[in-house]
Scaffold this motif. Structure first.
Motif, PDB file in Angstrom:
ATOM      1  N   LEU A 249      -0.084  10.541  32.416  1.00 38.43           N
ATOM      2  CA  LEU A 249      -0.746  11.422  31.401  1.00 38.43           C
ATOM      3  C   LEU A 249      -0.603  12.941  31.766  1.00 38.43           C
ATOM      4  CD1 LEU A 249      -2.394  11.653  28.618  1.00 38.43           C
ATOM      5  CD2 LEU A 249      -4.365  11.790  30.268  1.00 38.43           C
ATOM      6  N   ALA A 250       0.177  13.436  30.782  1.00 38.24           N
ATOM      7  CA  ALA A 250       0.429  14.788  30.657  1.00 38.24           C
ATOM      8  C   ALA A 250      -0.835  15.495  30.038  1.00 38.24           C
ATOM      9  CB  ALA A 250       1.754  15.410  30.006  1.00 38.24           C
ATOM     10  N   TYR A 251      -1.712  16.286  30.482  1.00 35.91           N
ATOM     11  CA  TYR A 251      -2.990  16.738  30.185  1.00 35.91           C
ATOM     12  C   TYR A 251      -2.854  18.164  29.863  1.00 35.91           C
ATOM     13  CZ  TYR A 251      -7.650  17.553  28.478  1.00 35.91           C
ATOM     14  OH  TYR A 251      -8.592  17.963  27.840  1.00 35.91           O
ATOM     15  N   GLN A 252      -2.694  18.673  28.718  1.00 33.86           N
ATOM     16  CA  GLN A 252      -2.523  20.240  28.411  1.00 33.86           C
ATOM     17  C   GLN A 252      -4.038  20.632  28.224  1.00 33.86           C
ATOM     18  OE1 GLN A 252       0.438  18.767  29.103  1.00 33.86           O
ATOM     19  NE2 GLN A 252       0.003  17.837  27.409  1.00 33.86           N
ATOM     20  N   ALA A 253      -4.500  21.572  28.876  1.00 33.32           N
ATOM     21  CA  ALA A 253      -5.971  21.872  28.812  1.00 33.32           C
ATOM     22  C   ALA A 253      -6.132  23.008  27.861  1.00 33.32           C
ATOM     23  CB  ALA A 253      -6.457  22.701  30.345  1.00 33.32           C
ATOM     24  N   PHE A 254      -7.279  23.144  27.217  1.00 30.07           N
ATOM     25  CA  PHE A 254      -7.470  24.216  26.217  1.00 30.07           C
ATOM     26  C   PHE A 254      -7.871  25.579  26.852  1.00 30.07           C
ATOM     27  CE2 PHE A 254     -11.275  21.207  25.621  1.00 30.07           C
ATOM     28  CZ  PHE A 254     -12.179  22.195  25.902  1.00 30.07           C
ATOM     29  N   GLU A 255      -6.835  25.989  27.555  1.00 28.00           N
ATOM     30  CA  GLU A 255      -7.062  27.302  28.176  1.00 28.00           C
ATOM     31  C   GLU A 255      -7.434  28.492  27.211  1.00 28.00           C
ATOM     32  OE1 GLU A 255      -4.519  30.382  30.956  1.00 28.00           O
ATOM     33  OE2 GLU A 255      -3.784  28.225  30.511  1.00 28.00           O
ATOM     34  N   ASN A 256      -6.578  28.458  25.971  1.00 30.34           N
ATOM     35  CA  ASN A 256      -6.889  29.481  24.820  1.00 30.34           C
ATOM     36  C   ASN A 256      -7.197  30.920  25.479  1.00 30.34           C
ATOM     37  OD1 ASN A 256      -6.629  26.887  23.698  1.00 30.34           O
ATOM     38  ND2 ASN A 256      -8.464  27.472  22.458  1.00 30.34           N
ATOM     39  N   SER A 257      -6.446  31.282  26.011  1.00 28.11           N
ATOM     40  CA  SER A 257      -6.805  32.639  26.688  1.00 28.11           C
ATOM     41  C   SER A 257      -5.363  33.515  27.232  1.00 28.11           C
ATOM     42  CB  SER A 257      -7.652  32.542  28.068  1.00 28.11           C
ATOM     43  OG  SER A 257      -6.797  31.838  29.013  1.00 28.11           O
ATOM     44  N   ALA A 258      -5.402  34.762  27.304  1.00 22.51           N
ATOM     45  CA  ALA A 258      -4.162  35.540  27.820  1.00 22.51           C
ATOM     46  C   ALA A 258      -4.506  36.221  29.106  1.00 22.51           C
ATOM     47  CB  ALA A 258      -4.098  36.648  26.636  1.00 22.51           C
ATOM     48  N   THR A 259      -5.075  35.439  30.058  1.00 22.02           N
ATOM     49  CA  THR A 259      -5.136  36.248  31.263  1.00 22.02           C
ATOM     50  C   THR A 259      -4.899  35.014  32.392  1.00 22.02           C
ATOM     51  OG1 THR A 259      -6.589  37.242  32.876  1.00 22.02           O
ATOM     52  CG2 THR A 259      -7.583  36.180  31.338  1.00 22.02           C
ATOM     53  N   GLY A 260      -4.440  35.469  33.593  1.00 19.42           N
ATOM     54  CA  GLY A 260      -4.030  34.341  34.358  1.00 19.42           C
ATOM     55  C   GLY A 260      -5.152  33.921  35.416  1.00 19.42           C
ATOM     56  N   ASP A 261      -6.363  34.541  35.091  1.00 21.65           N
ATOM     57  CA  ASP A 261      -7.501  34.168  35.662  1.00 21.65           C
ATOM     58  C   ASP A 261      -7.997  32.970  35.319  1.00 21.65           C
ATOM     59  OD1 ASP A 261      -7.580  36.105  37.599  1.00 21.65           O
ATOM     60  OD2 ASP A 261      -9.020  37.459  36.488  1.00 21.65           O
ATOM     61  N   CYS A 262      -7.504  32.419  34.277  1.00 22.63           N
ATOM     62  CA  CYS A 262      -7.953  31.136  33.245  1.00 22.63           C
ATOM     63  C   CYS A 262      -6.951  29.999  33.191  1.00 22.63           C
ATOM     64  CB  CYS A 262      -8.052  31.536  31.777  1.00 22.63           C
ATOM     65  SG  CYS A 262      -8.878  33.055  31.422  1.00 22.63           S
ATOM     66  N   ARG A 263      -6.101  29.978  34.109  1.00 27.12           N
ATOM     67  CA  ARG A 263      -5.049  28.971  34.547  1.00 27.12           C
ATOM     68  C   ARG A 263      -5.611  27.711  34.752  1.00 27.12           C
ATOM     69  NH1 ARG A 263      -1.028  32.887  37.418  1.00 27.12           N
ATOM     70  NH2 ARG A 263      -0.214  34.141  35.332  1.00 27.12           N
ATOM     71  N   PRO A 264      -5.246  26.659  34.484  1.00 29.22           N
ATOM     72  CA  PRO A 264      -6.016  25.191  35.036  1.00 29.22           C
ATOM     73  C   PRO A 264      -5.924  25.227  36.313  1.00 29.22           C
ATOM     74  CG  PRO A 264      -4.805  24.945  32.873  1.00 29.22           C
ATOM     75  CD  PRO A 264      -4.472  26.252  33.310  1.00 29.22           C
ATOM     76  N   SER A 265      -4.737  25.717  36.720  1.00 27.94           N
ATOM     77  CA  SER A 265      -4.457  25.240  38.410  1.00 27.94           C
ATOM     78  C   SER A 265      -5.419  26.044  39.343  1.00 27.94           C
ATOM     79  CB  SER A 265      -3.113  25.797  38.813  1.00 27.94           C
ATOM     80  OG  SER A 265      -2.749  27.016  38.580  1.00 27.94           O
ATOM     81  N   TYR A 266      -5.871  27.119  38.758  1.00 24.29           N
ATOM     82  CA  TYR A 266      -7.159  27.711  39.241  1.00 24.29           C
ATOM     83  C   TYR A 266      -8.492  27.482  38.778  1.00 24.29           C
ATOM     84  CZ  TYR A 266     -10.363  31.696  40.298  1.00 24.29           C
ATOM     85  OH  TYR A 266     -11.296  32.424  40.722  1.00 24.29           O
ATOM     86  N   ALA A 267      -8.565  27.162  37.787  1.00 21.86           N
ATOM     87  CA  ALA A 267      -9.845  26.705  37.099  1.00 21.86           C
ATOM     88  C   ALA A 267     -10.420  25.482  37.506  1.00 21.86           C
ATOM     89  CB  ALA A 267      -9.789  26.929  35.464  1.00 21.86           C
ATOM     90  N   ILE A 268      -9.590  24.620  37.804  1.00 26.95           N
ATOM     91  CA  ILE A 268     -10.249  23.291  38.349  1.00 26.95           C
ATOM     92  C   ILE A 268     -10.774  23.282  39.759  1.00 26.95           C
ATOM     93  CG2 ILE A 268      -8.933  21.843  36.791  1.00 26.95           C
ATOM     94  CD1 ILE A 268      -7.223  21.305  39.241  1.00 26.95           C
ATOM     95  N   LEU A 269     -10.513  24.371  40.527  1.00 23.88           N
ATOM     96  CA  LEU A 269     -10.909  24.523  41.622  1.00 23.88           C
ATOM     97  C   LEU A 269     -12.037  25.736  41.905  1.00 23.88           C
ATOM     98  CD1 LEU A 269      -7.424  25.126  43.535  1.00 23.88           C
ATOM     99  CD2 LEU A 269      -8.638  22.877  43.349  1.00 23.88           C
ATOM    100  N   SER A 270     -12.392  26.508  40.782  1.00 23.35           N
ATOM    101  CA  SER A 270     -13.254  27.520  40.965  1.00 23.35           C
ATOM    102  C   SER A 270     -14.658  27.054  40.616  1.00 23.35           C
ATOM    103  CB  SER A 270     -12.578  28.844  40.106  1.00 23.35           C
ATOM    104  OG  SER A 270     -12.862  28.629  38.811  1.00 23.35           O
ATOM    105  N   GLY A 271     -14.696  26.517  39.413  1.00 23.03           N
ATOM    106  CA  GLY A 271     -15.895  25.966  39.123  1.00 23.03           C
ATOM    107  C   GLY A 271     -16.801  27.139  38.730  1.00 23.03           C
ATOM    108  N   SER A 272     -16.280  28.167  38.077  1.00 29.03           N
ATOM    109  CA  SER A 272     -16.845  29.245  37.790  1.00 29.03           C
ATOM    110  C   SER A 272     -17.262  29.452  36.217  1.00 29.03           C
ATOM    111  CB  SER A 272     -16.289  30.520  37.894  1.00 29.03           C
ATOM    112  OG  SER A 272     -15.171  30.949  36.819  1.00 29.03           O
ATOM    113  N   PHE A 273     -18.263  30.221  35.796  1.00 32.40           N
ATOM    114  CA  PHE A 273     -18.701  30.254  34.503  1.00 32.40           C
ATOM    115  C   PHE A 273     -17.462  30.687  33.625  1.00 32.40           C
ATOM    116  CE2 PHE A 273     -20.612  32.484  30.825  1.00 32.40           C
ATOM    117  CZ  PHE A 273     -21.151  31.443  30.103  1.00 32.40           C
TER     118      PHE A 273
END
Length: 381
Positions: free
Chosen positions: A60-84
């Motif tokens: 399954l290729a799952y495309q996250a709804f990142e909906n942003s324009a900054t690298g801090d929001c990338r899924p590869s980082y977001a799934i590890l950070s657990g931040s608000f």
């Protein structure tokens, strides 16, 4: 160096931080050769999750709804950070957990590319497909793929479905499930401007500016450079802002901006050749249902294999949860090679939780999640 080639592989430095549902899977992160909208080479990241008793023939290729324009929001980082800042990924990890419970590998590409280009059609599609090429190499060259995404993730999935026959015909894609789909960028901007999701206007303008120099120049002529935020923080920071009235006055009338909005919108474009499932709430405060109707009419006229499940309840974010069991049920039928009943099917339901088979999937996932949670508890500690 070919498109989709794997440049580096690592196991993530920290565990995936999922608060709403257990993620029991081995994980890897890949660096992959891809390209931008103009064919210039770039590098993207993608995460691969392998569940226990995985079926390597189903990815399954799952495309996250990142909906942003900054690298801090990338899924590869977001799934590890657990931040608000990246809170929406927690909802998506619950969806991904349900897919993993079916024994599917899950591929999560950073489809906006290294410049965080949102919502840019070609780079999103190219990134998705080159991540899929890398997954074939890493997992199984004979694997079949399905695509799933909500909101901006649905946008990326839709464009990948449209461009796949020309760009990556070797990929075996059984179908794509698209929820809360962004059909018409202009209509979405008009819909959210001045409301609770007005921050999406900033993310869209900055995101397209990241990909198209002419677009960025057109925005800079207004003399403003508003700060980027991830989706949740953008909604909070820019809540109620009226950009077309008070900030970027009449920017929707700018010819260059209108050109790029139309270029990256789905209306008037070629229909996908692979089976499509669209789920959408009738009272959608972000992506107007009227634009979904137009798209479905166009795709059905072109002979698309399409099923549309309209949810008569309210809210874009509620539909993300109520529609996911239907999407996964539909994708499972595609993996199992079940025939779609007709070329173009349209259904309305009080809630997409009532989609046939959804209740069985929910029960299975809850049982599986409970089992995983209990097995991780040491009763003697």
């Amino acid at each position: 160096m070919r498109l989709g080639e794997i440049l580096k592989v690592r196991q993530p430095p920290v565990p995936i931080r999922s608060y709403l549902a257990p993620i029991k899977a081995i994980s890897w992160q890949l660096l992959i050769r891809s390209e931008d909208s103009f064919g210039n080479p770039n590098v993207i990241a993608a995460t691969i999750l392998e569940p226990p008793n995985a079926d390597s023939s189903k990815i399954l290729a799952y495309q996250a709804f990142e909906n942003s324009a900054t690298g801090d929001c990338r899924p590869s980082y977001a799934i590890l950070s657990g931040s608000f800042e990246t809170f929406q990924i927690q909802a998506e990890l619950a969806f991904i957990s349900a897919a993993l419970s079916k024994g599917w590998f899950v591929l999560i590409p950073d489809y906006e590319g290294p410049q965080s280009s949102f919502p840019a059609a070609k780079i999103s599609a190219f990134s998705v497909m080159n991540a899929m090429r890398a997954a074939r190499t890493f997992i199984n060259k004979e694997a079949h793929f399905a695509m799933l995404g909500y909101s901006g993730g649905a946008f990326a999935s839709a464009w990948a479905a449209i461009l796949q026959p020309q760009y990556a015909p070797e990929l075996k894609i059984v179908g794509a499930a698209l929820g809360g789909l962004i059909v018409n960028i202009s209509a979405l901007v008009e819909n959210v401007d001045g409301g609770p999701y007005a921050g999406l206007v900033v993310n869209i303008l900055n995101g397209l500016g990241n990909e198209y120099p002419r677009f960025k120049y057109a925005i800079h002529r207004y003399g403003l450079n508003l700060r980027n935020y991830c989706l949740v923080s953008a909604a909070i920071h820019y809540f109620g802002s009226k950009f077309n009235v008070d900030v970027y006055k009449n920017f929707l009338q700018n010819g260059i901006i209108k050109y790029y909005f139309n270029k990256n919108s789905l209306l008037g474009k070629q229909a996908p050749k692979l089976p499509i499932f669209i789920y959408h709430s009738m009272l959608n405060e972000m992506s107007p249902i009227s634009e979904i109707y137009k798209l479905i009419d166009q795709w059905c006229e072109q002979g698309a294999q399409l099923e549309f499940s309209e949810d008569l309840s309210y809210n874009h974010m509620v539909e993300a949860f109520s529609g996911i069991p239907a999407a996964l049920t539909w994708l499972e039928d595609r993996f199992e090679k079940k025939k779609m009943p007709a070329k173009c099917v349209r259904e309305k339901r009080a809630s997409n939780l009532m989609y046939p088979g959804s209740s069985t999937l929910i029960k299975h996932h809850l049982k599986n999640s409970l089992s995983q949670v209990m097995s991780s508890i040491n009763l003697f500690s």
